[in-house]
Design an enzyme around this catalytic site. Structure first.
Site, short mmCIF file in Angstrom:
data_model
loop_
_atom_site.label_atom_id
_atom_site.label_comp_id
_atom_site.label_asym_id
_atom_site.label_seq_id
_atom_site.Cartn_x
_atom_site.Cartn_y
_atom_site.Cartn_z
NE ARG A 278 -4.86 32.44 5.60
CZ ARG A 278 -5.35 33.49 5.08
NH1 ARG A 278 -6.07 33.52 4.38
NH2 ARG A 278 -4.89 34.78 5.91
CE1 TYR B 205 12.70 15.35 -0.68
CE2 TYR B 205 11.97 17.41 -0.61
CZ TYR B 205 11.86 16.20 -0.93
OH TYR B 205 10.75 15.81 -1.36
CG ASP C 55 14.48 17.89 6.01
OD1 ASP C 55 13.58 17.13 6.71
OD2 ASP C 55 14.10 18.00 4.91
CE LYS D 240 8.65 12.04 2.27
NZ LYS D 240 9.81 12.59 2.22
#
Ligand SMILES: *Cc1c(COP(=O)(O)O)cnc(C)c1O
Length: 395
Positions: free
Chosen positions: A63, A116, A187, A212
């Site tokens: 994980r 955002y 961000d 992105k």
């Protein structure tokens, strides 16, 4: 290696080690898919656990990722100038790790109004229920000293902001945060560490949606949280571990592949976008262009001071109502109508007027705002497409 240019480092991070027997190594680091690892003996397991407890990188279970993930973490750290990185299965998951890892019940956070959009949903869906309160503010003009409460713990911003791309004065925000003992989280999906480095400008935590420009091919969802400070890193790691997020090795591999061409993709997006700005500036239907690299943009001087490049994101304000702009959007042939950005292709978003009502930077509620992602198509074709579509508004 650290003396080399970032472009060079991005290509060489994560080179697979030579096989001691054959003396060869693959040029492309393989995607290391595994859900767990085998230890040679209990002593090896002990060593790994000791290192992990000391906060070092140690592979104990799938994980938390294997070599493919480690290489991608290194990429994010090199890009952002951070010392610790946690990967997340999406940009939004990375935002969650930061909010839930750094805040607890009773805390207050200042969030810039240009944030955002889905962050507001995180506030409504989870933070409010957890007793974490949010004040939205204009990170351009509001006085932080007047907004800070005794329980304020963090300032969360995005620069440039979503939709209108307003540049924030990151060093000034960092000194305000420091003065009030607050964590400054930002961000940095727009800059993705390649053209803008908030951690170098004083921010404490940087979040990137690797979906992105890092991946660059619209084929993977991915996020990262990058920090400089070890104590903050421990809180971020612990939140990530508790939340059970994991990233597929194949997705990490795709992001690593995307990064190899970042040094040619980003400047080309930026060049195409500036050509599009030059064209749009001559069009009477276009009232304003929101793109910090454009010389008429309100944030241009901050962009010149703090950024090393630009990208393909821009918004245009049209001299018509949002309704009247719909035929323009529908007439575009090369711009796909859709969310997201940062891939190879051009996209257009008709911005829902309601989403701008809380942005103090937006003053023209009667006008349409259209967001464009300028892709890697021939810019002449993109301009011709915009030209024929703009003609549809006039009628
Ligand atoms: C897309 C985006 C995100 C979220 O990334 P996902 O991978 O889509 O969850 C976060 N911040 C900004 C600025 C974005 O544009």
């Amino acid at each position: 290696m650290t003396t080399h240019h970032l472009d060079t480092r991005l290509l060489h991070i994560g080179s697979a080690p030579f096989d001691p027997e054959t003396g060869t190594a693959p040029v492309s680091l393989p995607s290391m898919r595994t859900s767990t690892v085998r230890f040679e003996n209990l002593a090896a397991l002990d060593r790994a656990m000791t290192r992990r407890l000391a906060g070092e990188r140690a592979i104990t279970y799938g994980r938390s990722g294997m070599d493919t993930h480690r290489a991608l973490e290194d990429v994010f750290m090199q890009l952002e100038g951070g010392s610790y990185c946690v990967l997340a299965p999406s940009g939004m998951a990375a935002i969650n790790i930061a909010f839930l890892g750094l805040l607890k019940t009773g805390d207050h956070v200042l969030v810039s109004d240009c944030v955002y959009g889905p962050v507001r949903n995180l506030d409504r869906a989870l933070l409010q229920g957890f007793g974490i309160s949010v004040t939205y503010f204009s990170a351009e003009r509001d006085d932080i000293a007047q907004l800070v409460q005794p329980n304020t713990k963090m300032i969360y911003v995005e620069s440039p902001g979503s939709l209108l791309y307003e540049m924030l004065d990151m060093p000034a925000l960092a000194s305000q945060a420091k003065a009030h003992g607050l964590i400054l989280t930002t961000d940095n999906t727009w800059g993705s560490g390649y053209i803008y480095r908030p951690l170098m400008l004083g921010a404490d935590v940087s979040i990137v949606a690797g979906t992105k420009y890092i991946s660059g091919h619209s084929d993977v969802m991915l996020g990262a949280v990058i920090v400089k400070d070890q104590k903050l890193a421990a809180r971020i790691h612990s939140a990530q571990y508790a939340m059970g997020n994991s990233v597929s090795a194949d997705d990490a591999w795709l992001a690593l592949r995307g990064v190899k061409t970042m040094a040619v993709r980003m400047p080309q997006h930026a060049r195409n976008a500036l050509e599009v700005c030059k064209f749009l500036d001559t069009q009477p239907e276009v009232l304003q262009i929101y793109h910090p690299a454009w010389h008429k943009d309100a944030g241009h001087s901050l962009w010149q001071r703090d950024c090393t490049g630009s990208n393909g994101m821009l918004s245009i304000e049209l001299n018509c109502t949002p309704e009247a702009a719909k035929p323009f959007v529908d007439a575009l042939e090369l711009f796909g109508i859709g969310f997201s950005w940062g891939g190879f292709e051009s996209l257009v978003q008709w911005v829902e007027p309601g989403t701008l009502s809380s942005h103090q930077h937006w003053k023209h509620h009667e006008h349409a705002l259209i967001r464009l992602h300028i892709g890697l198509e021939s810019v002449d074709d993109l301009i011709a497409d915009l030209k024929q579509a703009l003609a549809k508004i006039k009628k």
